[in-house]
Design a protein around this motif. Structure first.
Motif, PDB file in Angstrom:
ATOM      1  N   ALA A  51       7.798  16.436  27.262  1.00 31.12           N
ATOM      2  CA  ALA A  51       7.923  17.894  27.186  1.00 31.12           C
ATOM      3  C   ALA A  51       7.585  18.386  25.785  1.00 31.12           C
ATOM      4  CB  ALA A  51       9.339  18.320  27.566  1.00 31.12           C
ATOM      5  N   LEU A  52       7.969  17.624  24.748  1.00 31.55           N
ATOM      6  CA  LEU A  52       7.631  18.004  23.380  1.00 31.55           C
ATOM      7  C   LEU A  52       6.123  18.038  23.173  1.00 31.55           C
ATOM      8  CD1 LEU A  52      10.162  15.791  21.356  1.00 31.55           C
ATOM      9  CD2 LEU A  52      10.518  18.061  22.353  1.00 31.55           C
ATOM     10  N   LEU A  53       5.423  17.135  23.856  1.00 26.17           N
ATOM     11  CA  LEU A  53       3.977  16.997  23.702  1.00 26.17           C
ATOM     12  C   LEU A  53       3.190  17.891  24.661  1.00 26.17           C
ATOM     13  CD1 LEU A  53       4.213  13.161  23.507  1.00 26.17           C
ATOM     14  CD2 LEU A  53       3.041  14.477  21.740  1.00 26.17           C
ATOM     15  N   GLY A  54       3.884  18.545  25.596  1.00 23.84           N
ATOM     16  CA  GLY A  54       3.178  19.320  26.624  1.00 23.84           C
ATOM     17  C   GLY A  54       2.435  18.426  27.587  1.00 23.84           C
ATOM     18  N   MET A  55       3.007  17.255  27.890  1.00 24.97           N
ATOM     19  CA  MET A  55       2.345  16.271  28.734  1.00 24.97           C
ATOM     20  C   MET A  55       3.162  15.926  29.980  1.00 24.97           C
ATOM     21  SD  MET A  55       0.913  13.648  25.787  1.00 24.97           S
ATOM     22  CE  MET A  55       0.256  12.498  26.995  1.00 24.97           C
ATOM     23  N   LEU A  56       3.919  16.879  30.491  1.00 24.16           N
ATOM     24  CA  LEU A  56       4.688  16.633  31.702  1.00 24.16           C
ATOM     25  C   LEU A  56       3.767  16.467  32.911  1.00 24.16           C
ATOM     26  CD1 LEU A  56       7.626  19.168  31.260  1.00 24.16           C
ATOM     27  CD2 LEU A  56       7.790  16.671  31.225  1.00 24.16           C
ATOM     28  N   PRO A  57       4.193  15.700  33.908  1.00 24.34           N
ATOM     29  CA  PRO A  57       3.389  15.593  35.140  1.00 24.34           C
ATOM     30  C   PRO A  57       3.162  16.962  35.772  1.00 24.34           C
ATOM     31  CG  PRO A  57       5.142  13.943  35.100  1.00 24.34           C
ATOM     32  CD  PRO A  57       5.403  14.865  33.943  1.00 24.34           C
ATOM     33  N   LYS A  58       2.058  17.083  36.496  1.00 20.35           N
ATOM     34  CA  LYS A  58       1.695  18.376  37.079  1.00 20.35           C
ATOM     35  C   LYS A  58       2.714  18.879  38.089  1.00 20.35           C
ATOM     36  CE  LYS A  58      -3.296  17.879  36.386  1.00 20.35           C
ATOM     37  NZ  LYS A  58      -4.635  17.825  37.048  1.00 20.35           N
ATOM     38  N   ASP A  59       3.434  17.961  38.715  1.00 21.32           N
ATOM     39  CA  ASP A  59       4.398  18.392  39.725  1.00 21.32           C
ATOM     40  C   ASP A  59       5.781  18.665  39.136  1.00 21.32           C
ATOM     41  OD1 ASP A  59       4.719  15.714  39.155  1.00 21.32           O
ATOM     42  OD2 ASP A  59       5.294  15.141  41.188  1.00 21.32           O
ATOM     43  N   THR A  61       8.463  20.934  36.948  1.00 27.46           N
ATOM     44  CA  THR A  61       8.755  22.315  36.567  1.00 27.46           C
ATOM     45  C   THR A  61       9.713  22.292  35.394  1.00 27.46           C
ATOM     46  OG1 THR A  61       8.511  23.071  38.852  1.00 27.46           O
ATOM     47  CG2 THR A  61       9.659  24.534  37.328  1.00 27.46           C
ATOM     48  N   ALA A  62       9.349  22.973  34.312  1.00 35.34           N
ATOM     49  CA  ALA A  62      10.177  22.971  33.107  1.00 35.34           C
ATOM     50  C   ALA A  62      10.591  24.389  32.749  1.00 35.34           C
ATOM     51  CB  ALA A  62       9.427  22.345  31.942  1.00 35.34           C
ATOM     52  N   THR A  63      11.850  24.530  32.332  1.00 38.68           N
ATOM     53  CA  THR A  63      12.351  25.795  31.805  1.00 38.68           C
ATOM     54  C   THR A  63      13.067  25.500  30.488  1.00 38.68           C
ATOM     55  OG1 THR A  63      14.425  25.616  33.039  1.00 38.68           O
ATOM     56  CG2 THR A  63      12.604  26.807  34.093  1.00 38.68           C
ATOM     57  N   GLY A  64      13.476  26.560  29.802  1.00 38.73           N
ATOM     58  CA  GLY A  64      14.031  26.411  28.474  1.00 38.73           C
ATOM     59  C   GLY A  64      12.952  26.644  27.438  1.00 38.73           C
ATOM     60  N   THR A  65      13.241  26.343  26.189  1.00 38.65           N
ATOM     61  CA  THR A  65      12.278  26.598  25.119  1.00 38.65           C
ATOM     62  C   THR A  65      12.110  25.376  24.227  1.00 38.65           C
ATOM     63  OG1 THR A  65      13.987  27.484  23.633  1.00 38.65           O
ATOM     64  CG2 THR A  65      12.822  29.061  25.043  1.00 38.65           C
ATOM     65  N   VAL A  66      10.867  25.182  23.786  1.00 34.87           N
ATOM     66  CA  VAL A  66      10.523  24.219  22.747  1.00 34.87           C
ATOM     67  C   VAL A  66       9.749  25.011  21.706  1.00 34.87           C
ATOM     68  CG1 VAL A  66       9.318  22.095  22.164  1.00 34.87           C
ATOM     69  CG2 VAL A  66      10.401  22.325  24.409  1.00 34.87           C
ATOM     70  N   ARG A  67      10.358  25.231  20.545  1.00 32.66           N
ATOM     71  CA  ARG A  67       9.757  26.092  19.524  1.00 32.66           C
ATOM     72  C   ARG A  67       9.656  25.383  18.182  1.00 32.66           C
ATOM     73  NH1 ARG A  67      13.143  31.599  20.988  1.00 32.66           N
ATOM     74  NH2 ARG A  67      12.015  32.116  22.895  1.00 32.66           N
ATOM     75  N   ARG A  77      -0.680  18.432  14.829  1.00 31.36           N
ATOM     76  CA  ARG A  77       0.682  18.619  14.319  1.00 31.36           C
ATOM     77  C   ARG A  77       1.706  17.732  15.019  1.00 31.36           C
ATOM     78  NH1 ARG A  77       3.003  24.326  13.693  1.00 31.36           N
ATOM     79  NH2 ARG A  77       4.469  23.039  12.502  1.00 31.36           N
ATOM     80  N   ILE A  78       1.405  17.296  16.231  1.00 31.76           N
ATOM     81  CA  ILE A  78       2.289  16.387  16.957  1.00 31.76           C
ATOM     82  C   ILE A  78       1.415  15.361  17.667  1.00 31.76           C
ATOM     83  CG2 ILE A  78       2.389  17.841  19.037  1.00 31.76           C
ATOM     84  CD1 ILE A  78       5.352  16.975  19.317  1.00 31.76           C
ATOM     85  N   ALA A  79       1.846  14.104  17.653  1.00 30.52           N
ATOM     86  CA  ALA A  79       1.003  13.044  18.205  1.00 30.52           C
ATOM     87  C   ALA A  79       1.867  11.988  18.873  1.00 30.52           C
ATOM     88  CB  ALA A  79       0.138  12.414  17.113  1.00 30.52           C
ATOM     89  N   LEU A  80       1.269  11.298  19.831  1.00 33.64           N
ATOM     90  CA  LEU A  80       1.957  10.288  20.633  1.00 33.64           C
ATOM     91  C   LEU A  80       1.567   8.882  20.204  1.00 33.64           C
ATOM     92  CD1 LEU A  80       3.629   9.450  23.191  1.00 33.64           C
ATOM     93  CD2 LEU A  80       1.475   9.606  24.469  1.00 33.64           C
ATOM     94  N   VAL A  81       2.560   8.018  20.053  1.00 31.97           N
ATOM     95  CA  VAL A  81       2.348   6.576  19.937  1.00 31.97           C
ATOM     96  C   VAL A  81       2.774   5.987  21.277  1.00 31.97           C
ATOM     97  CG1 VAL A  81       2.936   4.447  18.727  1.00 31.97           C
ATOM     98  CG2 VAL A  81       2.827   6.614  17.466  1.00 31.97           C
ATOM     99  N   PRO A  82       1.830   5.592  22.131  1.00 28.12           N
ATOM    100  CA  PRO A  82       2.181   5.179  23.490  1.00 28.12           C
ATOM    101  C   PRO A  82       2.749   3.770  23.547  1.00 28.12           C
ATOM    102  CG  PRO A  82      -0.164   4.962  23.166  1.00 28.12           C
ATOM    103  CD  PRO A  82       0.377   5.566  21.892  1.00 28.12           C
TER     104      PRO A  82
END
Length: 306
Positions: A51-59, A61-67, A77-82
């Motif tokens: 969710a921090l990366l904006g990489m949630l599965p397409k199915d 549903t997310a609510t709340g805020t990440v600011r 500015r943000i990166a993933l180490v898989p």
């Protein structure tokens, strides 16, 4: 303080087909800190990271805020180490080309400059003869070298936040330590904060500044890592710690009774109550909200008994 945060998450909820798997999670990420996100499988750790990366599965549903919302600046500015380096690297392009492409995706530089940065990044993570090995394909790298390469790719654009999702799972002890050392060195080199998703409390003990313990999609405990591990104030955290080999002291290794609840199968009250030795009728009736206890957040009705 919230004003000091690089990123703030408030009341994050993630659901699939109406069933919540992350349930009202709130926390901050501070400059240059290592925040470990801990819990058993199914706790919602990886979904929170994505969710921090904006990489949630397409199915999902997310609510709340990440600011601030950094999903449009992923890679800069943000990166993933898989977790799986081999699947993260294209098998049909040389490693150096892939790093150079990462540079050019966020900066207007020549191919020559991007190539030079790619070689420098590989050299910085300890790839020997980096100029030559930059022309190699992923299958020509050892497993440890591939993991170093994805760390180089994640840090090449000097992001503010690194998100490492179980980066040491299935690695032997020597390789695990190598990866953690390289990750720490590169985080320090670029001045980034690190969100480290892990189930390994020994890694948390040695590398984290703060620990966020999750259970059934909610915050169980959040505070300074050394204090949380030395003196937990949530029964679930205490149970995880009791299961560590070094805490068995020659006895049969204890284990948490039962299993985490399946999403959609939660009973009223505290999700951990069916497994908790301290559970009372209050626990089975009322889900505890995070409260400030001894400089940390704890979700437990009976924290003082832990």
């Amino acid at each position: 303080m919230e004003s000091e945060a690089l990123l703030s998450v408030r009341d994050l909820r993630i659901a699939f087909d109406g069933v919540e798997v992350v349930r009202g999670l709130s926390f901050d990420i501070r400059p240059r800190e290592v925040l470990a996100v801990v819990g058993e499988s199914g706790a919602g750790k990886s979904l929170t990271a994505r969710a921090l990366l904006g990489m949630l599965p397409k199915d999902a549903t997310a609510t709340g805020t990440v600011r601030p919302d950094l999903s449009a600046e992923r890679g800069s500015r943000i990166a993933l180490v898989p977790q799986d380096a081999l699947s993260a690297l294209s098998p049909v392009h040389p490693v150096g080309d892939q790093l150079a492409a990462a540079v050019r995706s966020v900066a207007r530089v020549s191919r020559k400059e991007a190539r030079a940065r790619a070689v420098a990044a590989l050299d910085r993570v300890g790839i020997p003869d980096a100029a030559r090995r930059a022309r190699s394909y992923p299958h020509e790298f050892s497993g440890g070298m591939r993991q170093r390469a994805v760390v180089a790719m994640a840090t090449i654009n000097e992001p503010d936040i690194l998100v490492a999702d179980e980066p040491t799972t299935a690695l032997d002890e020597e390789r695990r330590e190598q990866v953690l050392r390289v990750l720490a060195e590169q985080r320090e080199a670029v001045g980034a904060a690190l969100v480290l998703v892990t189930h390994d409390l020994d890694v948390v003990r040695r590398h984290a500044d703060r620990a966020l313990v999750m259970y059934a999609g909610r915050l169980t405990e959040l505070g300074p890592a050394q204090e949380v591990l030395a003196r937990p104030r949530a029964p679930y955290t205490a149970g995880l710690l009791a299961s560590l080999p070094q805490n068995a002291r020659g006895r049969r290794l204890p284990a948490l009774p039962g299993t985490p609840p399946a999403p959609g199968a939660l009973l009223p009250g505290c999700a951990f109550a069916p497994r908790c030795p301290l559970a009372t009728d209050t626990c089975r009736r009322e889900e505890p909200e995070p409260r400030r206890v001894e400089g940390r957040l704890v979700s437990c009705h009976h924290w003082e008994k832990v």
